[in-house]
Enzyme design. Structure first.
Site, PDB file in Angstrom:
ATOM      1  CE  LYS A 135      -0.633  -3.349   5.273  1.00 38.13           C
ATOM      2  NZ  LYS A 135       0.292  -3.528   4.158  1.00 38.13           N
ATOM      3  CD  GLN A 161       2.463  -0.948   2.766  1.00 42.84           C
ATOM      4  OE1 GLN A 161       2.127  -1.507   3.804  1.00 42.84           O
ATOM      5  NE2 GLN A 161       1.722  -0.985   1.672  1.00 42.84           N
ATOM      6  CG  ASP A 199       2.092  -8.586   2.530  1.00 42.78           C
ATOM      7  OD1 ASP A 199       0.955  -8.388   2.977  1.00 42.78           O
ATOM      8  OD2 ASP A 199       2.969  -7.687   2.433  1.00 42.78           O
TER       9      ASP A 199
END
Ligand code: NAP
Length: 283
Positions: free
Chosen positions: A51, A95, A118
């Protein structure tokens, strides 16, 4: 049969995102993504590194917060609160998975919906189901992007999604319906799966079981999108689709690796730009 290459569509999309990031910079705005990782899970470390690398590629600033395994939910929520109120931070992601002692739901719900790149926050999930999404769940959004770039018409088509997870299957069904497909979502309790999949003009498999989709389950000329990521007996990456035998029957199909995988991170970059624009009242 035509392969839909996630890598090529990623490159194309990155070029567009880079231009958007640059035009924000021209206005004095630097898009910034904060990535939190808790503990030492090696797979999570790889994802976070990827990322950060993607941010570099498109010109987004990335901040990493690597917290020790023993971090408490409260400590994590404190950090997120700080990032929520930091105007220089446009996107925040934690994460997953987080260590077991951390309250995952509390973490997801603590991220400001405006910065939730997200798209896991219930507010954003709700907006998606109301057809009012601004930030979109990355993997299904990546699939839609692939279909669009590959010139697959979605409207009026029969779409079947195998899998109903909160992060892929469910939002995939919603997004295909939003694009006027007629959608069926299947799961582990579905009876006679192949009688349903055989009707699909667009078949999306997101289960996590290699060779779940076999040639006899696919209509001649269907478009098949393989979201699954598995390891076969030889330790090689493979999807949910028996690629070798299914591909000859498809009009288009995505490979694994090099298919949907690269698109998830691509749409994360796109969401970060969208979040930056929203926060700066830029259309
Ligand atoms: P998940 O949460 O485990 O969900 C799997 C879904 O498959 C569940 O809805 C389950 O049904 C259903 N299922 C299980 N066995 C089935 C069967 N025999 N027939 C029909 N449906 C069945 O998984 P996920 O997070 O959605 O991920 C799915 C796969 O996609 C995994 O391999 C994952 O690694 C991969 N993935 C890839 C990306 C990417 O970027 N390419 C991103 C995310 C995930 P129930 O609901 O009834 O249990």
């Amino acid at each position: 049969m035509e392969l839909i290459s996630g890598k090529e569509i990623q490159e194309l999309t990155f070029r567009e995102i880079r231009e958007e990031v640059q035009s924000l910079k021209d206005k004095g705005i630097e898009a910034c993504l904060a990535v939190i990782i808790v503990g030492n899970d090696p797979a999570s470390r790889v994802y976070v590194n990827n990322k950060k690398k993607a941010c570099e590629t498109v010109g987004i600033k990335s901040l990493e917060y690597a917290l020790p395994e023993e971090t408490t939910t409260e400590e994590l929520l404190d950090l997120i609160e700080k990032l929520n109120s930091d105007e220089a931070v446009n996107g925040i992601l934690c994460q997953l998975p987080v260590p077991k002692h951390i309250n995952k739901l509390a973490v997801i719900e603590s991220i400001s919906p405006e910065k939730d790149v997200d798209c896991f926050h219930p507010v954003n999930v709700g907006k998606l189901s109301l057809g009012r999404a601004q930030l979109v769940p990355c993997t299904p959004a990546g699939v839609i992007r692939m279909l669009d770039v590959a010139g697959v018409e979605i409207e009026g088509k029969r779409a079947v999604v195998i899998g109903r997870s909160d992060i892929v299957g469910k939002p995939m069904g919603i997004m295909l319906m939003e694009r006027n497909a007629t959608v069926t979502v299947c799961h582990s309790k579905t009876k006679d799966l192949s009688s349903i999949t055989k009707q699909a003009d667009i078949l999306v498999a997101t289960v996590g079981k290699q060779k779940l989709v076999t040639a006899d389950m696919v209509k001649e000329g269907a478009v098949v999108i393989d979201v699954g990521i598995n390891r076969n007996g030889e330790g090689k990456l493979c999807g949910d689709v028996d690629f070798e035998n299914v591909a000859p029957h498809c009009s288009k199909i995505t490979p694994v690796p090099g298919g949907v995988g690269p698109m998830t991170i691509t749409m994360l970059m796109k969401n970060t730009v969208t979040a930056t624009k929203i926060q700066n009242n830029i259309k």
